[in-house]
Write an enzyme that holds these catalytic residues in place. Structure first.
Site, PDB file in Angstrom:
ATOM      1  N   ASP A 180       9.916  13.393  10.923  1.00 40.98           N
ATOM      2  CA  ASP A 180       9.096  12.569   9.628  1.00 40.98           C
ATOM      3  C   ASP A 180      10.362  12.088   9.237  1.00 40.98           C
ATOM      4  OD1 ASP A 180       9.043  15.497   9.074  1.00 40.98           O
ATOM      5  OD2 ASP A 180       7.148  15.231   8.994  1.00 40.98           O
TER       6      ASP A 180
ATOM      7  N   ASP B 154      -2.198  23.224   4.325  1.00 37.50           N
ATOM      8  CA  ASP B 154      -3.394  22.341   4.214  1.00 37.50           C
ATOM      9  C   ASP B 154      -3.342  22.180   5.671  1.00 37.50           C
ATOM     10  OD1 ASP B 154      -1.680  20.334   4.745  1.00 37.50           O
ATOM     11  OD2 ASP B 154      -2.021  19.250   3.237  1.00 37.50           O
TER      12      ASP B 154
ATOM     13  N   HIS C 267      -1.653  20.370   7.591  1.00 35.08           N
ATOM     14  CA  HIS C 267      -1.224  19.332   8.024  1.00 35.08           C
ATOM     15  C   HIS C 267       0.275  19.803   9.308  1.00 35.08           C
ATOM     16  CE1 HIS C 267       2.368  19.656   5.258  1.00 35.08           C
ATOM     17  NE2 HIS C 267       2.731  19.124   6.384  1.00 35.08           N
TER      18      HIS C 267
ATOM     19  N   GLU D 273      -1.332  14.718   7.566  1.00 34.65           N
ATOM     20  CA  GLU D 273      -2.041  14.628   6.048  1.00 34.65           C
ATOM     21  C   GLU D 273      -3.257  15.222   6.250  1.00 34.65           C
ATOM     22  OE1 GLU D 273      -0.591  16.539   4.731  1.00 34.65           O
ATOM     23  OE2 GLU D 273       0.677  16.547   2.665  1.00 34.65           O
TER      24      GLU D 273
END
Ligand code: F6R
Length: 260
Positions: free
Chosen positions: A67, A136, A138, A143
């Protein structure tokens, strides 16, 4: 999934580097998928050491990063271009022409994403994808609520992820909202996934991803469907697992030929 719990992050990073090194020695043209963040820094340090001291040769490998932030110049100190240069690429003999990191500056992001998928395909697919996990859940920057079949595309970071990345940018308000990330479908197409997680902040996400249901709200849980996913943890990141005694027993009692 193979869950391997090590004494600490250093031991887990060494083990991960050994897996990557063996792949590169067996397949000099290997295609490696890289992640950024705090987690793989020890692994990259060990790969640099193997290059310097044991002549691990990266000349013919191809690299694809997971990313990149949208709108950051590659020279920006918090860009993943800078991160990879600083932590790995400038210390090893990788051919710059074989380094692929999404172009977050392009005016045509859908074209960048399509091209990234095409390049992975043309390179023959990714042999090992190194992964971290967000607090979280991800994976890459997919996400919670990401499509489990997604491909490389633009995503919007959650407030929590922007908070987790605030330090690198010198403040939460400076963290970009958008990123280009390989999709969960892209990651699932890699031949081997090597997820590293260290420290107590990752314990909940790991427990959900490894022992919870597969759910778009916990993107890393999709690895339960991967034929070759290795989850390398330190004690703290493993602390929320119900079956850690079983995972330890399995690893310690594996026949030699089956050890990774
Ligand atoms: C990084 C990436 C992210 C990180 C994750 C964990 O390329 O895709 O999924 O792996 O946010 O970050 P750290 O390692 O900083 O806790």
């Amino acid at each position: 999934m193979e869950i391997i719990i090590q004494r600490d992050a250093e031991a887990a990073s060494r083990l991960a580097a050994g897996i990557v090194a063996r792949t590169v020695r067996e397949k000099p043209h290997a295609v490696l998928g890289f992640a950024t963040g705090q987690t793989p820094i020890g692994l990259y340090g060990e790969l640099v050491r193997l290059h310097r001291e044991e002549r691990l040769d990266f000349e013919r490998i191809t690299a694809f990063n997971l990313d990149e932030f949208v709108g950051l110049k590659p020279a920006h100190p918090a860009s993943y271009h800078s991160y990879m240069r600083e932590h790995l690429f400038r210390h090893i003999n990788i051919d710059p022409a074989r380094i692929n990191i999404p172009d977050g500056l392009s005016a045509d992001i859908p074209a960048v994403c399509r091209d990234y998928e095409d390049r992975i395909h043309s390179a023959g697919g990714i042999d090992i994808q190194i992964l971290g996990i967000g607090t979280d859940g991800h994976l890459g920057f997919n996400e919670p609520s990401s499509s489990l079949a997604s491909r490389t595309r633009i995503k919007t970071l959650t407030a929590r992820t922007r908070r987790d990345n605030a330090e690198a940018f010198g403040g939460e308000d400076k963290v970009p909202h958008h990123v280009i990330t390989m999709g969960l479908g892209t990651i699932m197409a890699c031949r081997m996934c090597l997820l590293l997680a260290f420290g107590p902040a990752k314990a909940h996400a790991i427990a959900q991803a490894v022992e919870g249901p597969i759910a778009a709200m916990v993107p890393a849980s999709i690895l339960q469907m991967h034929p070759r996913a290795v989850i390398l943890l330190d004690e703290e990141a493993a602390a929320g697992l119900q079956r850690s005694a079983y995972y330890r027993w399995v690893y310690e009692n594996k026949p030699g030929w089956q050890k990774i």
